[in-house]
Design a protein around this motif. Structure first.
Motif, PDB file in Angstrom:
ATOM      1  N   VAL A  28      -3.379   3.509  -2.724  1.00  0.00           N
ATOM      2  CA  VAL A  28      -3.238   3.058  -1.340  1.00  0.00           C
ATOM      3  C   VAL A  28      -4.397   2.141  -1.006  1.00  0.00           C
ATOM      4  O   VAL A  28      -5.546   2.428  -1.344  1.00  0.00           O
ATOM      5  CB  VAL A  28      -3.236   4.263  -0.356  1.00  0.00           C
ATOM      6  N   ASP A  29      -4.076   1.019  -0.349  1.00  0.00           N
ATOM      7  CA  ASP A  29      -5.124   0.194   0.242  1.00  0.00           C
ATOM      8  C   ASP A  29      -4.922   0.197   1.755  1.00  0.00           C
ATOM      9  O   ASP A  29      -3.796   0.163   2.237  1.00  0.00           O
ATOM     10  CB  ASP A  29      -5.164  -1.225  -0.341  1.00  0.00           C
ATOM     11  N   GLU A  30      -6.051   0.302   2.469  1.00  0.00           N
ATOM     12  CA  GLU A  30      -6.022   0.357   3.926  1.00  0.00           C
ATOM     13  C   GLU A  30      -7.017  -0.637   4.497  1.00  0.00           C
ATOM     14  O   GLU A  30      -8.092  -0.829   3.940  1.00  0.00           O
ATOM     15  CB  GLU A  30      -6.390   1.759   4.413  1.00  0.00           C
ATOM     16  N   GLN A  31      -6.646  -1.238   5.614  1.00  0.00           N
ATOM     17  CA  GLN A  31      -7.540  -2.171   6.284  1.00  0.00           C
ATOM     18  C   GLN A  31      -8.750  -1.433   6.845  1.00  0.00           C
ATOM     19  O   GLN A  31      -8.618  -0.411   7.501  1.00  0.00           O
ATOM     20  CB  GLN A  31      -6.806  -2.877   7.424  1.00  0.00           C
ATOM     21  N   VAL A  32      -9.933  -1.978   6.554  1.00  0.00           N
ATOM     22  CA  VAL A  32     -11.187  -1.505   7.132  1.00  0.00           C
ATOM     23  C   VAL A  32     -11.511  -2.357   8.363  1.00  0.00           C
ATOM     24  O   VAL A  32     -11.945  -1.854   9.393  1.00  0.00           O
ATOM     25  CB  VAL A  32     -12.337  -1.584   6.101  1.00  0.00           C
ATOM     26  N   SER A  33     -11.297  -3.663   8.228  1.00  0.00           N
ATOM     27  CA  SER A  33     -11.447  -4.584   9.353  1.00  0.00           C
ATOM     28  C   SER A  33     -10.514  -5.757   9.115  1.00  0.00           C
ATOM     29  O   SER A  33     -10.197  -6.091   7.982  1.00  0.00           O
ATOM     30  CB  SER A  33     -12.899  -5.058   9.493  1.00  0.00           C
ATOM     31  N   GLY A  34     -10.058  -6.355  10.194  1.00  0.00           N
ATOM     32  CA  GLY A  34      -9.173  -7.495  10.047  1.00  0.00           C
ATOM     33  C   GLY A  34      -8.224  -7.663  11.202  1.00  0.00           C
ATOM     34  O   GLY A  34      -8.435  -7.099  12.281  1.00  0.00           O
ATOM     35  N   PRO A  35      -7.156  -8.418  10.963  1.00  0.00           N
ATOM     36  CA  PRO A  35      -6.286  -8.833  12.060  1.00  0.00           C
ATOM     37  C   PRO A  35      -5.334  -7.756  12.576  1.00  0.00           C
ATOM     38  O   PRO A  35      -4.792  -7.894  13.672  1.00  0.00           O
ATOM     39  CB  PRO A  35      -5.497  -9.993  11.458  1.00  0.00           C
ATOM     40  N   PHE A  36      -5.110  -6.702  11.823  1.00  0.00           N
ATOM     41  CA  PHE A  36      -4.144  -5.693  12.232  1.00  0.00           C
ATOM     42  C   PHE A  36      -4.815  -4.562  13.006  1.00  0.00           C
ATOM     43  O   PHE A  36      -5.975  -4.234  12.771  1.00  0.00           O
ATOM     44  CB  PHE A  36      -3.430  -5.094  11.004  1.00  0.00           C
ATOM     45  N   LYS A  37      -4.052  -3.952  13.885  1.00  0.00           N
ATOM     46  CA  LYS A  37      -4.519  -2.731  14.534  1.00  0.00           C
ATOM     47  C   LYS A  37      -4.533  -1.614  13.498  1.00  0.00           C
ATOM     48  O   LYS A  37      -5.397  -0.737  13.512  1.00  0.00           O
ATOM     49  CB  LYS A  37      -3.590  -2.376  15.703  1.00  0.00           C
ATOM     50  N   HIS A  38      -3.567  -1.673  12.571  1.00  0.00           N
ATOM     51  CA  HIS A  38      -3.412  -0.659  11.527  1.00  0.00           C
ATOM     52  C   HIS A  38      -2.744  -1.309  10.324  1.00  0.00           C
ATOM     53  O   HIS A  38      -1.786  -2.064  10.482  1.00  0.00           O
ATOM     54  CB  HIS A  38      -2.539   0.480  12.073  1.00  0.00           C
ATOM     55  N   TRP A  39      -3.240  -1.033   9.110  1.00  0.00           N
ATOM     56  CA  TRP A  39      -2.631  -1.512   7.865  1.00  0.00           C
ATOM     57  C   TRP A  39      -2.796  -0.434   6.812  1.00  0.00           C
ATOM     58  O   TRP A  39      -3.913  -0.033   6.486  1.00  0.00           O
ATOM     59  CB  TRP A  39      -3.282  -2.805   7.386  1.00  0.00           C
ATOM     60  N   HIS A  40      -1.672   0.037   6.272  1.00  0.00           N
ATOM     61  CA  HIS A  40      -1.656   1.064   5.229  1.00  0.00           C
ATOM     62  C   HIS A  40      -0.587   0.632   4.224  1.00  0.00           C
ATOM     63  O   HIS A  40       0.587   0.527   4.562  1.00  0.00           O
ATOM     64  CB  HIS A  40      -1.300   2.423   5.845  1.00  0.00           C
ATOM     65  N   HIS A  41      -1.005   0.363   2.984  1.00  0.00           N
ATOM     66  CA  HIS A  41      -0.090  -0.117   1.952  1.00  0.00           C
ATOM     67  C   HIS A  41      -0.147   0.849   0.773  1.00  0.00           C
ATOM     68  O   HIS A  41      -1.138   0.905   0.052  1.00  0.00           O
ATOM     69  CB  HIS A  41      -0.505  -1.523   1.522  1.00  0.00           C
ATOM     70  N   ALA A  42       0.925   1.617   0.602  1.00  0.00           N
ATOM     71  CA  ALA A  42       1.034   2.566  -0.511  1.00  0.00           C
ATOM     72  C   ALA A  42       1.833   1.906  -1.634  1.00  0.00           C
ATOM     73  O   ALA A  42       2.883   1.303  -1.390  1.00  0.00           O
ATOM     74  CB  ALA A  42       1.716   3.849  -0.057  1.00  0.00           C
ATOM     75  N   HIS A  43       1.322   2.031  -2.852  1.00  0.00           N
ATOM     76  CA  HIS A  43       1.936   1.454  -4.050  1.00  0.00           C
ATOM     77  C   HIS A  43       2.324   2.610  -4.971  1.00  0.00           C
ATOM     78  O   HIS A  43       1.484   3.462  -5.275  1.00  0.00           O
ATOM     79  CB  HIS A  43       0.943   0.568  -4.799  1.00  0.00           C
ATOM     80  N   TYR A  44       3.570   2.620  -5.444  1.00  0.00           N
ATOM     81  CA  TYR A  44       4.050   3.671  -6.343  1.00  0.00           C
ATOM     82  C   TYR A  44       4.621   3.030  -7.600  1.00  0.00           C
ATOM     83  O   TYR A  44       5.338   2.026  -7.521  1.00  0.00           O
ATOM     84  CB  TYR A  44       5.153   4.499  -5.672  1.00  0.00           C
ATOM     85  N   PHE A  45       4.323   3.636  -8.754  1.00  0.00           N
ATOM     86  CA  PHE A  45       4.769   3.126 -10.048  1.00  0.00           C
ATOM     87  C   PHE A  45       5.397   4.282 -10.803  1.00  0.00           C
ATOM     88  O   PHE A  45       4.705   5.235 -11.177  1.00  0.00           O
ATOM     89  CB  PHE A  45       3.577   2.561 -10.836  1.00  0.00           C
ATOM     90  N   GLU A  46       6.713   4.207 -11.034  1.00  0.00           N
ATOM     91  CA  GLU A  46       7.430   5.289 -11.690  1.00  0.00           C
ATOM     92  C   GLU A  46       8.170   4.752 -12.910  1.00  0.00           C
ATOM     93  O   GLU A  46       8.721   3.653 -12.870  1.00  0.00           O
ATOM     94  CB  GLU A  46       8.426   5.915 -10.711  1.00  0.00           C
ATOM     95  N   PRO A  47       8.202   5.534 -13.999  1.00  0.00           N
ATOM     96  CA  PRO A  47       9.000   5.123 -15.162  1.00  0.00           C
ATOM     97  C   PRO A  47      10.465   4.971 -14.746  1.00  0.00           C
ATOM     98  O   PRO A  47      10.972   5.733 -13.922  1.00  0.00           O
ATOM     99  CB  PRO A  47       8.831   6.276 -16.149  1.00  0.00           C
ATOM    100  N   ASP A  48      11.129   3.993 -15.321  1.00  0.00           N
ATOM    101  CA  ASP A  48      12.532   3.757 -14.972  1.00  0.00           C
ATOM    102  C   ASP A  48      13.515   4.493 -15.880  1.00  0.00           C
ATOM    103  O   ASP A  48      14.711   4.287 -15.795  1.00  0.00           O
ATOM    104  CB  ASP A  48      12.839   2.262 -14.956  1.00  0.00           C
ATOM    105  N   GLY A  49      12.997   5.349 -16.756  1.00  0.00           N
ATOM    106  CA  GLY A  49      13.856   6.065 -17.694  1.00  0.00           C
ATOM    107  C   GLY A  49      13.939   5.377 -19.039  1.00  0.00           C
ATOM    108  O   GLY A  49      14.451   5.936 -20.001  1.00  0.00           O
ATOM    109  N   GLY A  50      13.436   4.174 -19.105  1.00  0.00           N
ATOM    110  CA  GLY A  50      13.367   3.424 -20.359  1.00  0.00           C
ATOM    111  C   GLY A  50      11.918   3.053 -20.606  1.00  0.00           C
ATOM    112  O   GLY A  50      11.033   3.896 -20.542  1.00  0.00           O
ATOM    113  N   GLU A  51      11.692   1.761 -20.826  1.00  0.00           N
ATOM    114  CA  GLU A  51      10.321   1.301 -21.057  1.00  0.00           C
ATOM    115  C   GLU A  51       9.760   0.537 -19.864  1.00  0.00           C
ATOM    116  O   GLU A  51       8.699  -0.060 -19.954  1.00  0.00           O
ATOM    117  CB  GLU A  51      10.289   0.423 -22.311  1.00  0.00           C
ATOM    118  N   GLY A  52      10.482   0.560 -18.753  1.00  0.00           N
ATOM    119  CA  GLY A  52      10.071  -0.208 -17.588  1.00  0.00           C
ATOM    120  C   GLY A  52       9.538   0.637 -16.453  1.00  0.00           C
ATOM    121  O   GLY A  52       9.324   1.845 -16.580  1.00  0.00           O
ATOM    122  N   THR A  53       9.364  -0.032 -15.315  1.00  0.00           N
ATOM    123  CA  THR A  53       8.744   0.563 -14.135  1.00  0.00           C
ATOM    124  C   THR A  53       9.567   0.254 -12.896  1.00  0.00           C
ATOM    125  O   THR A  53      10.080  -0.860 -12.740  1.00  0.00           O
ATOM    126  CB  THR A  53       7.330  -0.026 -13.925  1.00  0.00           C
TER     127      THR A  53
END
Length: 153
Positions: free
Chosen positions: A80-105
């Motif tokens: 997760v990356d979150e804004q410490v300071s900047g243009p938004f009142k609030h910014w929360h960006h969650a990134h998820y990486f899961e196997p696709d059942g093969g060799e991908g994501t």
């Protein structure tokens, strides 16, 4: 406050997609259209838990600065990356990486943000920002997908 999710299928393993997503240089390259650059914090390479980076970019014809911090990191599945300071009142960006059942994501981005300025900010979110932010994240993800698939060959 606005929230949206994007899903990107990448033909490369989750560890590679995760590591490239944490790389400041890859992110900067993905945002070339907005002339995004790093001006403080981690300036190159892969970020780690607690790291901050300050981005300077041009959006809507104006220069913007945002400092974000990696607040959660669970390699190779989630960060997760979150804004410490900047243009938004609030910014929360969650990134998820899961196997696709093969060799991908299956990469999922969940972005939760709010513009400043109360009611006016909410109007701007629905009229302009929601579409703009989706397009910006999609551009970033297309670049990340290409980089991961080229490196994973």
């Amino acid at each position: 406050m606005s929230c949206f999710e994007t899903v990107t299928h990448i033909n490369a393993p989750p560890q590679l997609a995760f590591d490239l997503s944490m790389d400041v240089d890859v992110h900067t390259a993905s945002m070339a259209d907005s002339a995004e650059r790093v001006v403080a914090g981690v300036t190159a390479g892969r970020m780690e838990l607690g790291d901050t980076v300050t981005w300077d970019a041009r959006h809507f014809g104006l220069r913007w600065r945002m400092t974000s911090r990696i607040s959660i990191l669970d390699r190779p599945g989630h960060f997760v990356d979150e804004q410490v300071s900047g243009p938004f009142k609030h910014w929360h960006h969650a990134h998820y990486f899961e196997p696709d059942g093969g060799e991908g994501t299956v990469m999922r981005d969940v972005i939760d943000y709010a513009a400043p300025l109360g009611l006016l900010g909410r109007v701007v979110e629905s009229a302009v920002l929601d579409r703009y932010m989706r397009r910006l994240i999609s551009t970033r993800n297309r670049h990340l997908k290409a980089a991961a698939e080229a490196a994973g060959v």
